[in-house]
Scaffold this motif. Structure first.
Motif, mmCIF file in Angstrom:
data_model
loop_
_atom_site.group_PDB
_atom_site.id
_atom_site.type_symbol
_atom_site.label_atom_id
_atom_site.label_comp_id
_atom_site.label_asym_id
_atom_site.label_seq_id
_atom_site.Cartn_x
_atom_site.Cartn_y
_atom_site.Cartn_z
ATOM 1 N N ARG A 43 0.834 -1.212 0.000
ATOM 2 C CA ARG A 43 0.000 0.000 0.000
ATOM 3 C C ARG A 43 0.866 1.258 0.000
ATOM 4 N NH1 ARG A 43 -3.203 -1.224 4.332
ATOM 5 N NH2 ARG A 43 -4.648 -2.390 3.058
ATOM 6 N N ARG A 44 1.943 1.217 0.785
ATOM 7 C CA ARG A 44 2.815 2.397 0.900
ATOM 8 C C ARG A 44 4.028 2.331 -0.019
ATOM 9 N NH1 ARG A 44 4.644 2.591 6.690
ATOM 10 N NH2 ARG A 44 5.571 4.535 6.041
ATOM 11 N N GLY A 45 4.162 1.238 -0.780
ATOM 12 C CA GLY A 45 5.262 1.120 -1.740
ATOM 13 C C GLY A 45 6.624 1.083 -1.072
ATOM 14 N N LEU A 46 6.716 0.396 0.086
ATOM 15 C CA LEU A 46 7.961 0.458 0.858
ATOM 16 C C LEU A 46 9.132 -0.216 0.149
ATOM 17 C CD1 LEU A 46 6.556 -0.173 4.456
ATOM 18 C CD2 LEU A 46 6.943 1.989 3.270
ATOM 19 N N LEU A 47 8.823 -1.169 -0.754
ATOM 20 C CA LEU A 47 9.903 -1.824 -1.501
ATOM 21 C C LEU A 47 9.749 -1.581 -3.000
ATOM 22 C CD1 LEU A 47 10.024 -5.221 0.470
ATOM 23 C CD2 LEU A 47 11.598 -3.282 0.652
ATOM 24 N N SER A 48 8.943 -0.593 -3.350
ATOM 25 C CA SER A 48 8.634 -0.402 -4.773
ATOM 26 C C SER A 48 9.812 0.110 -5.585
ATOM 27 C CB SER A 48 7.434 0.533 -4.931
ATOM 28 O OG SER A 48 6.295 -0.137 -4.447
ATOM 29 N N TRP A 66 4.753 -12.724 -2.312
ATOM 30 C CA TRP A 66 3.856 -11.569 -2.191
ATOM 31 C C TRP A 66 4.246 -10.485 -3.209
ATOM 32 C CZ3 TRP A 66 -0.676 -10.651 -0.205
ATOM 33 C CH2 TRP A 66 -1.044 -9.395 0.274
ATOM 34 N N LEU A 67 5.539 -10.197 -3.290
ATOM 35 C CA LEU A 67 6.014 -9.165 -4.226
ATOM 36 C C LEU A 67 5.766 -9.601 -5.675
ATOM 37 C CD1 LEU A 67 9.423 -8.124 -2.564
ATOM 38 C CD2 LEU A 67 7.215 -6.963 -2.382
ATOM 39 N N LEU A 68 5.995 -10.898 -5.948
ATOM 40 C CA LEU A 68 5.790 -11.385 -7.315
ATOM 41 C C LEU A 68 4.308 -11.347 -7.689
ATOM 42 C CD1 LEU A 68 8.201 -14.469 -7.422
ATOM 43 C CD2 LEU A 68 8.508 -12.267 -8.583
ATOM 44 N N ALA A 69 3.456 -11.721 -6.726
ATOM 45 C CA ALA A 69 2.008 -11.701 -6.994
ATOM 46 C C ALA A 69 1.565 -10.269 -7.298
ATOM 47 C CB ALA A 69 1.242 -12.263 -5.806
ATOM 48 N N ALA A 70 2.092 -9.320 -6.544
ATOM 49 C CA ALA A 70 1.731 -7.910 -6.762
ATOM 50 C C ALA A 70 2.159 -7.472 -8.157
ATOM 51 C CB ALA A 70 2.406 -7.040 -5.698
ATOM 52 N N GLN A 71 3.380 -7.837 -8.516
ATOM 53 C CA GLN A 71 3.893 -7.453 -9.836
ATOM 54 C C GLN A 71 3.020 -8.060 -10.949
ATOM 55 O OE1 GLN A 71 7.624 -9.308 -10.974
ATOM 56 N NE2 GLN A 71 8.337 -7.409 -11.915
ATOM 57 N N GLN A 72 2.650 -9.337 -10.761
ATOM 58 C CA GLN A 72 1.873 -10.015 -11.811
ATOM 59 C C GLN A 72 0.467 -9.436 -11.935
ATOM 60 O OE1 GLN A 72 2.398 -13.980 -10.406
ATOM 61 N NE2 GLN A 72 4.457 -14.140 -11.296
ATOM 62 N N LEU A 73 -0.173 -9.173 -10.808
ATOM 63 C CA LEU A 73 -1.531 -8.610 -10.889
ATOM 64 C C LEU A 73 -1.481 -7.197 -11.471
ATOM 65 C CD1 LEU A 73 -3.358 -9.898 -7.681
ATOM 66 C CD2 LEU A 73 -3.359 -10.841 -9.975
ATOM 67 N N ALA A 74 -0.462 -6.442 -11.074
ATOM 68 C CA ALA A 74 -0.342 -5.077 -11.619
ATOM 69 C C ALA A 74 -0.137 -5.125 -13.132
ATOM 70 C CB ALA A 74 0.821 -4.347 -10.942
ATOM 71 N N ARG A 78 -4.455 -4.884 -12.658
ATOM 72 C CA ARG A 78 -5.177 -4.960 -11.387
ATOM 73 C C ARG A 78 -4.321 -4.306 -10.312
ATOM 74 N NH1 ARG A 78 -9.357 -5.898 -10.355
ATOM 75 N NH2 ARG A 78 -9.271 -7.438 -8.696
ATOM 76 N N TRP A 79 -4.598 -3.080 -9.983
ATOM 77 C CA TRP A 79 -3.847 -2.397 -8.914
ATOM 78 C C TRP A 79 -4.694 -1.254 -8.364
ATOM 79 C CZ3 TRP A 79 -0.038 -4.424 -6.432
ATOM 80 C CH2 TRP A 79 0.698 -3.636 -5.525
ATOM 81 N N PRO A 80 -4.878 -1.174 -7.061
ATOM 82 C CA PRO A 80 -5.724 -0.111 -6.503
ATOM 83 C C PRO A 80 -5.145 1.277 -6.800
ATOM 84 C CG PRO A 80 -5.274 -1.808 -4.868
ATOM 85 C CD PRO A 80 -4.362 -2.081 -6.024
ATOM 86 N N ALA A 81 -5.998 2.171 -7.236
ATOM 87 C CA ALA A 81 -5.545 3.507 -7.643
ATOM 88 C C ALA A 81 -4.960 4.288 -6.466
ATOM 89 C CB ALA A 81 -6.721 4.270 -8.249
ATOM 90 N N ASP A 82 -5.421 3.981 -5.251
ATOM 91 C CA ASP A 82 -4.937 4.780 -4.122
ATOM 92 C C ASP A 82 -3.716 4.140 -3.431
ATOM 93 O OD1 ASP A 82 -6.459 2.670 -3.245
ATOM 94 O OD2 ASP A 82 -7.393 3.776 -1.587
ATOM 95 N N PRO A 85 2.883 2.937 -6.264
ATOM 96 C CA PRO A 85 3.173 2.072 -7.418
ATOM 97 C C PRO A 85 3.592 0.665 -6.974
ATOM 98 C CG PRO A 85 4.279 4.185 -7.638
ATOM 99 C CD PRO A 85 3.680 4.168 -6.261
ATOM 100 N N PRO A 86 3.279 -0.347 -7.797
ATOM 101 C CA PRO A 86 3.602 -1.733 -7.420
ATOM 102 C C PRO A 86 5.098 -1.992 -7.446
ATOM 103 C CG PRO A 86 2.752 -1.649 -9.658
ATOM 104 C CD PRO A 86 2.606 -0.267 -9.103
ATOM 105 N N PRO A 87 5.541 -3.047 -6.759
ATOM 106 C CA PRO A 87 6.969 -3.388 -6.798
ATOM 107 C C PRO A 87 7.338 -3.962 -8.159
ATOM 108 C CG PRO A 87 5.742 -5.059 -5.588
ATOM 109 C CD PRO A 87 4.758 -3.976 -5.934
ATOM 110 N N THR A 88 8.634 -3.859 -8.486
ATOM 111 C CA THR A 88 9.124 -4.400 -9.762
ATOM 112 C C THR A 88 10.350 -5.277 -9.486
ATOM 113 O OG1 THR A 88 10.398 -2.371 -10.000
ATOM 114 C CG2 THR A 88 8.311 -2.472 -11.194
ATOM 115 N N PRO A 89 10.139 -6.399 -8.774
ATOM 116 C CA PRO A 89 11.287 -7.210 -8.366
ATOM 117 C C PRO A 89 12.008 -7.844 -9.543
ATOM 118 C CG PRO A 89 9.210 -8.332 -7.857
ATOM 119 C CD PRO A 89 8.855 -6.956 -8.314
ATOM 120 N N ARG A 90 13.334 -7.758 -9.492
ATOM 121 C CA ARG A 90 14.140 -8.399 -10.543
ATOM 122 C C ARG A 90 15.090 -9.457 -9.964
ATOM 123 N NH1 ARG A 90 15.622 -3.388 -12.811
ATOM 124 N NH2 ARG A 90 17.781 -3.856 -12.265
#
Ligand code: SAM
Length: 239
Positions: A43-48, A66-74, A78-82, A85-90
């Motif tokens: 929500r706060r993009g702490l590792l984004s 969790w980070l990978l799921a966020a990246q894939q859904l984004a 699928r990402w809440p507007a508020d 930005p989603p994480p972009t793990p490499r």
């Protein structure tokens, strides 16, 4: 949107742990579904802004899933507007002491995952490399005070300017709420198949002072949710 989206994320992130058996799957579901630090991280993009993350005491790798799921859904829009930005793990590297957890991670991510690598090792001895962010969620209190300090100094040295160290500790100055957290920790540790070891606590003010003296800017937040605990997240940025 947020509530339904968190459910979707939990389903998505937990699914890979089915391969590691019932315990691995339900542990991931419980952790990701109910532990507010995981929600806050997204929500706060702490590792984004951190494509390369090193997780010390990573357990079976729930954070990485969790980070990978966020990246894939984004990536599917699928990402809440508020939310931030989603994480972009490499490159996601975990260090974990216990064979059982490393095995569960291997079953979940496979031996040749393009992004995730979870190694068996002792975080107080392992080479930290040059990640953008280092995380230690609920694991620092397993090592004694001197080794905690040595590790914190090495973490600071491994991070670039603006790099992030994200951790969660129990605040030893919080009396019975802290004791309650310790007792829960002992039960969960035992359930995960680990022997019980001595735990090394410190008051929040002491954690803060040491991190600040190393050159971190420290933001602390209570992470106990609605439970009577003394779990504190420390979000530390290299000045
Ligand atoms: C409470 S669990 C948390 C696991 C994971 N961070 C999570 O949030 O699901 C703490 C983990 O730290 C690991 N651990 C303890 N001491 C360690 C060390 N010296 N090096 C690496 N891992 C360690 C334990 O084996 C355990 O898996």
């Amino acid at each position: 949107m947020s509530h339904a989206f968190v459910h979707e994320l939990v389903d998505h992130a937990s699914e890979r742990f089915r391969a590691g058996g019932r315990f691995a799957y339900h542990y991931a579901r419980g952790k990701l579904g109910y532990d507010t630090i995981f929600h806050d991280i997204l929500r706060r993009g702490l590792l984004s802004g951190a494509p390369r993350v090193l997780d010390l005491g990573s357990g079976q790798g729930s954070l990485f899933s969790w980070l990978l799921a966020a990246q894939q859904l984004a990536a599917r829009g699928r990402w809440p507007a508020d939310w931030a930005p989603p994480p972009t793990p490499r490159a996601l590297r975990g260090i974990e002491l216990m064979d059982k957890d490393v095995d569960r991670a291997a079953q979940a991510f496979g031996a040749t995952h393009p992004v995730v690598r979870i190694e068996r090792g002792d975080m107080t001895r392992t080479e930290l490399g040059r990640p953008d962010a280092i995380t230690i969620l609920d694991a620092l209190h397993y090592v004694d005070h001197q080794r905690q300090s040595e590790l914190l100094a090495r973490i600071r040295a491994a991070l670039p300017a603006g790099g992030v160290f994200l951790t969660r500790i129990g605040d030893a100055s919080a009396g019975w709420r802290y004791q309650m957290g310790l007792n829960i920790d002992r039960v969960v540790t035992f359930a995960r198949g680990h022997r019980l070891s001595r735990l090394y606590a410190r008051p929040l003010a002491e954690w803060r002072a040491e991190l600040e003296s190393l050159g971190f800017e420290v933001d602390s937040r209570d992470m106990s949710g609605n439970k009577p605990l003394a779990n504190v997240m420390l979000y530390c940025r290299v000045r």
